[in-house]
Design an enzyme around this catalytic site. Structure first.
Site, PDB file in Angstrom:
ATOM      1  N   ARG A  61       0.804  -1.224   0.000  1.00 56.68           N
ATOM      2  CA  ARG A  61       0.000   0.000   0.000  1.00 56.68           C
ATOM      3  C   ARG A  61       0.841   1.279   0.000  1.00 56.68           C
ATOM      4  O   ARG A  61       0.615   2.182  -0.799  1.00 56.68           O
ATOM      5  CB  ARG A  61      -0.923   0.032   1.238  1.00 56.68           C
ATOM      6  CG  ARG A  61      -2.169  -0.780   1.096  1.00 56.68           C
ATOM      7  CD  ARG A  61      -2.582  -1.358   2.424  1.00 56.68           C
ATOM      8  NE  ARG A  61      -1.629  -2.406   2.768  1.00 56.68           N
ATOM      9  CZ  ARG A  61      -1.770  -3.676   2.372  1.00 56.68           C
ATOM     10  NH1 ARG A  61      -2.833  -4.030   1.724  1.00 56.68           N
ATOM     11  NH2 ARG A  61      -0.857  -4.592   2.655  1.00 56.68           N
ATOM     12  N   THR A  62       1.777   1.366   0.924  1.00 57.07           N
ATOM     13  CA  THR A  62       2.474   2.642   1.102  1.00 57.07           C
ATOM     14  C   THR A  62       3.315   2.977  -0.123  1.00 57.07           C
ATOM     15  O   THR A  62       3.252   4.084  -0.660  1.00 57.07           O
ATOM     16  CB  THR A  62       3.351   2.589   2.366  1.00 57.07           C
ATOM     17  OG1 THR A  62       2.564   2.057   3.432  1.00 57.07           O
ATOM     18  CG2 THR A  62       3.841   3.972   2.749  1.00 57.07           C
TER      19      THR A  62
ATOM     20  N   LYS B 261      26.350  -3.647   1.320  1.00 56.91           N
ATOM     21  CA  LYS B 261      27.826  -3.634   1.430  1.00 56.91           C
ATOM     22  C   LYS B 261      28.264  -2.890   2.681  1.00 56.91           C
ATOM     23  O   LYS B 261      29.451  -2.697   2.907  1.00 56.91           O
ATOM     24  CB  LYS B 261      28.427  -2.943   0.192  1.00 56.91           C
ATOM     25  CG  LYS B 261      28.037  -3.579  -1.125  1.00 56.91           C
ATOM     26  CD  LYS B 261      28.527  -2.705  -2.283  1.00 56.91           C
ATOM     27  CE  LYS B 261      27.718  -2.967  -3.540  1.00 56.91           C
ATOM     28  NZ  LYS B 261      27.867  -1.888  -4.530  1.00 56.91           N
TER      29      LYS B 261
ATOM     30  N   ARG C   3      11.091   3.800   3.572  1.00 57.59           N
ATOM     31  CA  ARG C   3      10.728   2.899   4.683  1.00 57.59           C
ATOM     32  C   ARG C   3      11.985   2.129   5.049  1.00 57.59           C
ATOM     33  O   ARG C   3      12.727   1.667   4.183  1.00 57.59           O
ATOM     34  CB  ARG C   3       9.626   1.941   4.247  1.00 57.59           C
ATOM     35  CG  ARG C   3       9.360   0.844   5.276  1.00 57.59           C
ATOM     36  CD  ARG C   3       8.184  -0.017   4.881  1.00 57.59           C
ATOM     37  NE  ARG C   3       6.933   0.695   5.089  1.00 57.59           N
ATOM     38  CZ  ARG C   3       5.727   0.116   4.964  1.00 57.59           C
ATOM     39  NH1 ARG C   3       5.643  -1.165   4.656  1.00 57.59           N
ATOM     40  NH2 ARG C   3       4.640   0.805   5.168  1.00 57.59           N
TER      41      ARG C   3
ATOM     42  N   HIS D 175       4.598   5.539  11.662  1.00 54.40           N
ATOM     43  CA  HIS D 175       4.112   5.465  10.283  1.00 54.40           C
ATOM     44  C   HIS D 175       3.180   6.672  10.104  1.00 54.40           C
ATOM     45  O   HIS D 175       1.962   6.529  10.041  1.00 54.40           O
ATOM     46  CB  HIS D 175       3.378   4.142  10.086  1.00 54.40           C
ATOM     47  CG  HIS D 175       3.169   3.745   8.655  1.00 54.40           C
ATOM     48  ND1 HIS D 175       3.353   4.601   7.591  1.00 54.40           N
ATOM     49  CD2 HIS D 175       2.779   2.550   8.108  1.00 54.40           C
ATOM     50  CE1 HIS D 175       3.089   3.953   6.464  1.00 54.40           C
ATOM     51  NE2 HIS D 175       2.737   2.717   6.748  1.00 54.40           N
TER      52      HIS D 175
END
Ligand code: CP
Length: 322
Positions: A70-71, A100, A122, A150
């Site tokens: 969704r986001t 890395k 995110r 969020h």
């Protein structure tokens, strides 16, 4: 959070979106009005064409180190609908140079140099978006940081509540599921604590109850709350039920999860007629699909609202009107 920077030879302030805490009720109202505008205009082709020129020539970079349906897709769709270009990594945790050992700061310093207009990210670490914002002039949007926050989810949640009840105050809101590690509950609690006379009821197992930091800011804002194990009694009082997954992965002994946390037709029978059932999604088995047809089930329209709220956020941040 705002930072000052030199943009096109002018000293200007850019806004990062890092926490639900940063929004005032006046800003939240502004976001809702703009989301209404985008929702209305998205329903006709002339409206869509008009919207598609608003931010032509600008670019969103989307960098997700954790999975998302969704986001990520709603931010990326929002950008495209506003006429923006899009640069996206599907799985930055595996496919970026963070594998890395590159630090969050170095990664975002590099992106800052590429001249994006906004970056949505995110990350699995709490505070990652704030660390990115500390080294970037480009506005950073926290699209979820570990067990932290969020904020854009909480705005679309609040928008959904507002569209159903016509207010964000004087509500009894029942939160169920993983309240300790679930970042959506943490951010929405912060939004609700900005409005008067809300009462929050938290239902969980002892290991997954809300943390003291949430209890602390609720107490300091004068928002009343209680913790209970009695699902049926809480549902009866609710104007809003906000259900989430009990995240077994955080428990030493997942077999301690009791039965009775799955919302089904029988359990919601005595809820108020005008109450709504929300869930940030994805759901696994905590809401039975037989609830989906109930008029109180709001979780799919809640997810759809995410697109318009994120269009509003991109627009308001880019036009510096928030
Ligand atoms: N609600 C939410 O954040 O969903 P995604 O993980 O699919 O983005």
């Amino acid at each position: 959070m705002r930072i000052a920077g030199i943009i096109n030879n002018e000293r200007r302030e850019r806004m990062h979106i890092l926490s639900a805490e940063q929004f005032s009720p006046a800003q939240i109202e502004k976001i809702f009005k703009r989301a209404d505008y985008f929702k209305k205009n998205s329903s006709t082709l002339p409206g869509r064409k008009k919207i598609s020129t608003i931010h032509q020539g600008r670019q969103l970079a989307s960098l997700f180190f954790q999975p998302s349906t969704r986001t990520r897709l709603s931010f990326e769709t929002a950008a495209v609908k506003l006429g923006m270009g899009l640069i996206s990594t599907e799985n930055a945790r595996e496919n970026s140079s963070s594998t890395k050992g590159e630090s969050i700061e170095d990664t975002f310093r590099i992106l800052d140099g590429y001249g994006y207009d906004i970056i949505a990210t995110r990350h699995f670490e709490v505070g990652a978006a704030a660390r990115a914002a500390a080294v970037c002039e480009t506005p950073i949007i926290n699209a979820g940081d570990g067990k932290g926050e969020h904020p854009t989810q909480s705005l679309l949640d609040a928008y959904t509540i507002y569209k159903s009840h016509g207010r964000l105050q004087g509500l009894t809101v029942v939160f169920g599921g993983d309240l300790r590690y679930g970042r959506t509950v943490r951010s929405l609690s912060r939004i609700l604590s900005k409005y008067k006379n809300n009462h929050l009821i938290f239902i969980s197992i002892p290991e997954l109850q809300v943390n003291d930091d949430i209890k602390g800011f609720l107490a300091s804002s004068g928002t009343t709350f209680e913790e209970t194990a009695s699902v049926a009694a809480a549902l009866k009082k609710a104007d809003v039920v906000y259900w989430t997954r009990l995240q077994a992965e955080y428990l030493a002994n997942p077999s301690t999860i009791p039965k009775g946390f799955t919302l089904n037709k029988r359990l919601i029978k005595n809820m108020k007629e005008d109450a709504i059932i929300m869930h940030p999604l994805p759901r696994v088995d905590e809401i039975d699909p037989d609830v989906d047809d109930d008029p109180r089930a709001a979780y799919f329209r809640q997810a759809a609202n995410g697109l318009y709220v994120r269009m509003a956020l991109l627009d308001l941040v880019l036009s510096e009107k928030l």
